[in-house]
Scaffold this motif. Structure first.
Motif, PDB file in Angstrom:
ATOM      1  N   VAL A 140      -0.485   3.449  11.160  1.00 47.67           N
ATOM      2  CA  VAL A 140       0.845   2.939  10.810  1.00 47.67           C
ATOM      3  C   VAL A 140       1.049   2.954   9.299  1.00 47.67           C
ATOM      4  O   VAL A 140       2.087   3.412   8.802  1.00 47.67           O
ATOM      5  N   VAL A 141       0.063   2.474   8.540  1.00 45.52           N
ATOM      6  CA  VAL A 141       0.240   2.404   7.082  1.00 45.52           C
ATOM      7  C   VAL A 141       0.219   3.813   6.461  1.00 45.52           C
ATOM      8  O   VAL A 141       0.910   4.063   5.465  1.00 45.52           O
ATOM      9  N   TYR A 197       0.828  -1.214   0.000  1.00 42.73           N
ATOM     10  CA  TYR A 197       0.000   0.000   0.000  1.00 42.73           C
ATOM     11  C   TYR A 197       0.858   1.258   0.000  1.00 42.73           C
ATOM     12  O   TYR A 197       0.629   2.189  -0.788  1.00 42.73           O
ATOM     13  N   ALA A 198       1.857   1.303   0.886  1.00 39.75           N
ATOM     14  CA  ALA A 198       2.576   2.552   1.138  1.00 39.75           C
ATOM     15  C   ALA A 198       3.448   2.977  -0.034  1.00 39.75           C
ATOM     16  O   ALA A 198       3.527   4.176  -0.340  1.00 39.75           O
ATOM     17  N   ILE A 225     -10.122  -0.763  -0.380  1.00 38.94           N
ATOM     18  CA  ILE A 225      -9.915  -2.217  -0.367  1.00 38.94           C
ATOM     19  C   ILE A 225      -8.732  -2.556   0.532  1.00 38.94           C
ATOM     20  O   ILE A 225      -8.773  -3.515   1.315  1.00 38.94           O
ATOM     21  N   PHE A 226      -7.650  -1.769   0.431  1.00 33.71           N
ATOM     22  CA  PHE A 226      -6.502  -1.968   1.312  1.00 33.71           C
ATOM     23  C   PHE A 226      -6.909  -1.809   2.777  1.00 33.71           C
ATOM     24  O   PHE A 226      -6.521  -2.614   3.634  1.00 33.71           O
ATOM     25  N   PHE A 227      -7.687  -0.772   3.080  1.00 36.05           N
ATOM     26  CA  PHE A 227      -8.075  -0.524   4.465  1.00 36.05           C
ATOM     27  C   PHE A 227      -8.862  -1.697   5.039  1.00 36.05           C
ATOM     28  O   PHE A 227      -8.641  -2.117   6.181  1.00 36.05           O
ATOM     29  N   GLU A 228      -9.803  -2.220   4.257  1.00 37.22           N
ATOM     30  CA  GLU A 228     -10.563  -3.372   4.728  1.00 37.22           C
ATOM     31  C   GLU A 228      -9.664  -4.582   4.943  1.00 37.22           C
ATOM     32  O   GLU A 228      -9.829  -5.342   5.902  1.00 37.22           O
ATOM     33  N   LEU A 229      -8.697  -4.771   4.063  1.00 38.33           N
ATOM     34  CA  LEU A 229      -7.778  -5.906   4.203  1.00 38.33           C
ATOM     35  C   LEU A 229      -6.900  -5.744   5.434  1.00 38.33           C
ATOM     36  O   LEU A 229      -6.630  -6.726   6.150  1.00 38.33           O
ATOM     37  N   PHE A 230      -6.465  -4.523   5.719  1.00 36.84           N
ATOM     38  CA  PHE A 230      -5.680  -4.277   6.931  1.00 36.84           C
ATOM     39  C   PHE A 230      -6.474  -4.651   8.176  1.00 36.84           C
ATOM     40  O   PHE A 230      -5.973  -5.343   9.073  1.00 36.84           O
ATOM     41  N   PRO A 261       3.350   2.333  -3.584  1.00 39.84           N
ATOM     42  CA  PRO A 261       2.699   2.958  -4.750  1.00 39.84           C
ATOM     43  C   PRO A 261       1.835   4.152  -4.395  1.00 39.84           C
ATOM     44  O   PRO A 261       1.853   5.167  -5.094  1.00 39.84           O
ATOM     45  N   LEU A 262       1.059   4.077  -3.291  1.00 43.03           N
ATOM     46  CA  LEU A 262       0.174   5.195  -2.948  1.00 43.03           C
ATOM     47  C   LEU A 262       0.955   6.411  -2.462  1.00 43.03           C
ATOM     48  O   LEU A 262       0.599   7.554  -2.778  1.00 43.03           O
ATOM     49  N   GLY A 263       2.024   6.190  -1.694  1.00 46.09           N
ATOM     50  CA  GLY A 263       2.825   7.311  -1.226  1.00 46.09           C
ATOM     51  C   GLY A 263       3.547   8.015  -2.359  1.00 46.09           C
ATOM     52  O   GLY A 263       3.526   9.246  -2.462  1.00 46.09           O
ATOM     53  N   VAL A 264       4.177   7.244  -3.231  1.00 50.74           N
ATOM     54  CA  VAL A 264       4.883   7.834  -4.363  1.00 50.74           C
ATOM     55  C   VAL A 264       3.908   8.548  -5.286  1.00 50.74           C
ATOM     56  O   VAL A 264       4.163   9.666  -5.753  1.00 50.74           O
ATOM     57  N   PHE A 265       2.753   7.939  -5.538  1.00 46.73           N
ATOM     58  CA  PHE A 265       1.780   8.567  -6.432  1.00 46.73           C
ATOM     59  C   PHE A 265       1.229   9.862  -5.850  1.00 46.73           C
ATOM     60  O   PHE A 265       1.002  10.830  -6.577  1.00 46.73           O
ATOM     61  N   SER A 266       1.003   9.904  -4.543  1.00 44.76           N
ATOM     62  CA  SER A 266       0.475  11.122  -3.925  1.00 44.76           C
ATOM     63  C   SER A 266       1.458  12.275  -4.081  1.00 44.76           C
ATOM     64  O   SER A 266       1.063  13.401  -4.413  1.00 44.76           O
ATOM     65  N   GLY A 267       2.737  12.020  -3.841  1.00 43.11           N
ATOM     66  CA  GLY A 267       3.727  13.070  -4.027  1.00 43.11           C
ATOM     67  C   GLY A 267       3.899  13.448  -5.486  1.00 43.11           C
ATOM     68  O   GLY A 267       4.024  14.631  -5.825  1.00 43.11           O
TER      69      GLY A 267
END
Length: 299
Positions: A278-279, A148-149, A258-263, A151-157
């Protein structure tokens, strides 16, 4: 002084970010039944993204571009003071809207419903110390958190400085703003649809994530090959840039609920706020790494 105030304000925004992101799975578990949870998480988390989509429109339309790529008549008459005044107007408007919503939540927002909607909502959760120990010792959670962190972190920046990145290929900040807007709106629509599908058919979270991340991989590869015109000789047009960027945003943004539900399912009974905190922190770390390297990007 202005620089310190700006950095201080951004720091406070960053501190509030994980709390806002954590709220969606916590609210869905507290207020909704198991067959509604994924949909509730998607709506609560992706509405937050719609605010970012609005920023992609408001910024270029209200504040003139300083990089010389905009075609708006306003740019030719603008100067530093004018840009500063427009930025202050946007910030004051945001402050007014946030104050109004905060006052409404402060006046009335019950902590939980009269009767718990599920066993998970009524169950006792682990303490903070035991929760962190459980998270750090759960290898499966750590792998999903990295998935999660990164691809989503890089894409957000990356999407936040999209106008800077696309300036060398003569894309204006208005066009870059529209790209960001449609990628987030499309991600919200697809994300809610996928979450509703996950509520109807349980046990499909991993399969849905594999599909979404595969689509994001193909879209980012297309964007990269299109920009490497000297190597691939693919046509670099507004249509290809729009399509590849928007598809990338749709696939990645729609994966968030979907990630949040899986976490939450993976580490139960760890509280949702700690898990998603944390994520979200990990995601912000990778976003910071990207922005740090972009400080050396001058051409």
């Amino acid at each position: 002084l202005y620089s310190r105030l700006i950095h201080g304000g951004q720091l406070l925004n960053g501190l509030a970010g994980p709390t806002v992101m954590n709220a969606a799975p916590f609210l869905s578990t507290t207020w909704f039944s198991p067959d509604e949870r994924a949909t509730a998480t998607a709506i609560a988390s992706l509405l937050n993204y719609l605010g970012a989509a609005g920023a992609f429109l408001v910024g270029p339309l209200v504040v003139p571009s300083p990089n010389g790529t905009s075609h708006l008549p306003l740019v030719s008459q603008s100067n530093t003071e004018h840009i500063k005044d427009r930025i202050e107007a946007v910030l004051y408007a945001e402050f007014g809207m946030v104050s109004l919503i905060f006052s409404a939540a402060l006046a009335y927002f019950p902590s939980r419903p009269p009767f718990p909607p599920s066993v998970a909502a009524a169950s006792q959760r682990l303490s903070y110390r035991r929760s962190f120990c459980r998270l750090l010792s759960n290898f499966r959670f750590l792998m999903i958190a990295l998935a999660y962190a990164i691809p989503l972190g890089v894409f957000s920046g990356w999407s936040g400085v999209l106008d800077l990145i696309l300036t060398p290929v003569h894309v204006s900040q208005v066009d870059a703003g529209w790209i960001g807007f449609w990628s987030i709106v499309g991600g919200c629509v697809v994300g809610i649809a996928m979450a509703r599908f996950a509520d109807f058919i349980r046990g499909m979270l991993k399969f849905i994530l594999l599909l979404l991340l595969s689509g994001a991989t193909l879209a980012s590869t297309w964007f990269t090959l299109t920009c490497l015109t000297s190597v691939t000789h693919l046509p670099l047009t507004t249509a290809t840039l729009y399509t590849s960027c928007i598809l990338l945003g749709i696939f990645l943004n729609s994966s968030v609920p979907i990630f949040f539900e899986l976490f939450v399912e993976t580490v139960y009974p760890v509280p949702e706020g700690i898990t998603c905190g944390v994520v979200t922190f990990l995601s912000n770390v990778f976003m910071g790494v990207l922005l740090f390297f972009l400080t050396f990007y001058h051409t």
